[in-house]
Enzyme design. Sequence first.
Site, short mmCIF file in Angstrom:
data_model
loop_
_atom_site.label_atom_id
_atom_site.label_comp_id
_atom_site.label_asym_id
_atom_site.label_seq_id
_atom_site.Cartn_x
_atom_site.Cartn_y
_atom_site.Cartn_z
N ARG A 124 42.43 73.90 72.10
CA ARG A 124 43.77 73.31 72.11
C ARG A 124 43.89 72.13 73.07
NH1 ARG A 124 45.20 78.94 71.76
NH2 ARG A 124 45.91 79.44 69.64
N LYS A 146 45.20 57.48 70.13
CA LYS A 146 45.14 57.80 68.71
C LYS A 146 43.71 58.21 68.36
CE LYS A 146 47.42 55.07 65.81
NZ LYS A 146 48.01 53.85 65.23
N GLU A 188 40.76 42.02 66.28
CA GLU A 188 41.78 42.79 66.98
C GLU A 188 42.33 42.02 68.18
OE1 GLU A 188 43.22 45.51 66.09
OE2 GLU A 188 41.87 46.54 64.69
N LYS A 230 48.56 46.16 74.67
CA LYS A 230 48.59 47.48 74.06
C LYS A 230 49.20 48.50 75.01
CE LYS A 230 46.28 50.72 71.13
NZ LYS A 230 45.16 51.00 70.23
N GLU A 240 54.15 56.12 67.89
CA GLU A 240 54.30 55.18 66.79
C GLU A 240 55.59 55.38 66.00
OE1 GLU A 240 50.68 53.14 64.54
OE2 GLU A 240 51.17 55.08 63.68
N ARG A 244 55.22 50.62 68.50
CA ARG A 244 53.77 50.73 68.38
C ARG A 244 53.28 50.39 66.98
NH1 ARG A 244 49.72 55.37 70.91
NH2 ARG A 244 47.81 54.34 70.22
N ASN A 248 49.81 47.60 64.07
CA ASN A 248 49.17 47.74 62.77
C ASN A 248 49.28 46.48 61.93
OD1 ASN A 248 48.16 50.51 62.76
ND2 ASN A 248 50.30 51.08 62.94
N HIS A 251 46.96 46.04 59.01
CA HIS A 251 46.26 47.28 58.75
C HIS A 251 46.64 47.94 57.42
CE1 HIS A 251 45.03 46.72 62.84
NE2 HIS A 251 44.35 47.86 62.88
N HIS A 255 43.49 48.59 55.46
CA HIS A 255 43.05 49.96 55.21
C HIS A 255 42.91 50.24 53.72
CE1 HIS A 255 44.41 51.79 59.34
NE2 HIS A 255 43.30 51.09 59.43
N HIS A 269 35.77 47.49 59.71
CA HIS A 269 37.19 47.61 60.00
C HIS A 269 37.80 46.28 60.46
CE1 HIS A 269 41.03 49.22 61.20
NE2 HIS A 269 40.82 48.86 62.45
#
Length: 375
Positions: A124, A146, A188, A230, A240, A244, A248, A251, A255, A269
């Site tokens: 956990r 993330k 990026e 960031k 997010e 946030r 993206n 993205h 993606h 990527h």
Amino acid sequence: MTTTRIPVAGEGFKAYEVVVGQGLLQDAVGHIAPFLKNRRVFIVTDANVAPLHLGPLEAQFTAAGYAVETLVVEAGEQTKSWEGLTQVTDAFVAAGLDRKDIVLAFGGGVIGDLTGFACAIYMRGIDFIQIPTTVLAQVDSSVGGKTAIDHPQGKNLIGAFHQPRLVLCDLDVLTTLPARQIRCGYAEIIKYGLLGDRTFFDWLETNDAAVLALEPEAIRHAVARSVEMKAEIVAQDEREGGARALLNLGHTFGHALEAEVGFGDLLLHGEAVAIGMAQAFRYSSSTGGCAAAEADRAIAAVRHAGLPTAMSDIRNSPFDPEKLLVHMGHDKKAEGGTLTFVLVESIGKAFVAKKVDRQSIHDFLVRDGAQLQDA
């Protein structure tokens, strides 16, 4: 050379530092030992990084009296999978790691995402430290917590928020990267200028060659400014729910392309993000939300760095817009079956657009180089 320490702090997580500079791994023990409650470390890395950098890191901890265990996984996006996750968690169990242990994620974005997710769910949650070895990982994926693996229907669909205790960005390790990987990281970097800092974008237009050549002061400034931006955004919105999502930019488009071609070496990527950012500017321009001259300038800057800006840069045969839209529907920003995109008003001014008309995206994709399956 200057070492920059950037705090990352927010209401929902324990604050930590991102350290940016040269030669940091020469004193890895000094940086990491304060976080070690047990006299051992567990390192997860990949088959690309291990022969270049693993030996000295292991030897340093061994010489300092720490027990060291290491897992070397296959390099590449395909390792961010259920099979890869099982491999890592099985290794944690076999090593008998407990909640006082710390894991070092020593590699690029794949290693950081995979290891971070494994640490998030093992017992956990156990602590981990990011030691990113690519430009892309240093400026983006190692910061902000993330963590995820991919699903055949989409990138990073299975994951958790799990912040690291420390991020060590040693700029010296970047010198072993192939030029293609450096360009992917630059995608990026320029993203930060395009989404929220026009002054940084202006600087990158003039200094892109120096950054790509890893000239010390240029790459330090580029990495540090990216991390600062960031960190500011993550502090406002760890999960997010708002600001946030701006990170993206490019993205949702990118993606979808990654999912369609299959996660692998055909389209990395950073290359997908580069195309996606160009598409975000072209789409924003086509709707009148962004001046054509702004879009042209942004796209030219991405292209000048040697990055792709169009779907035709991936392959000659057009993409099916319907298939791309299906992938976009699996995007994590999608809500209630509607599409969400990060669009732009100008260079340095991005915004989150919700409930974007599906047909308008379909028509744009056709104009931008896709075609219907039966065309």
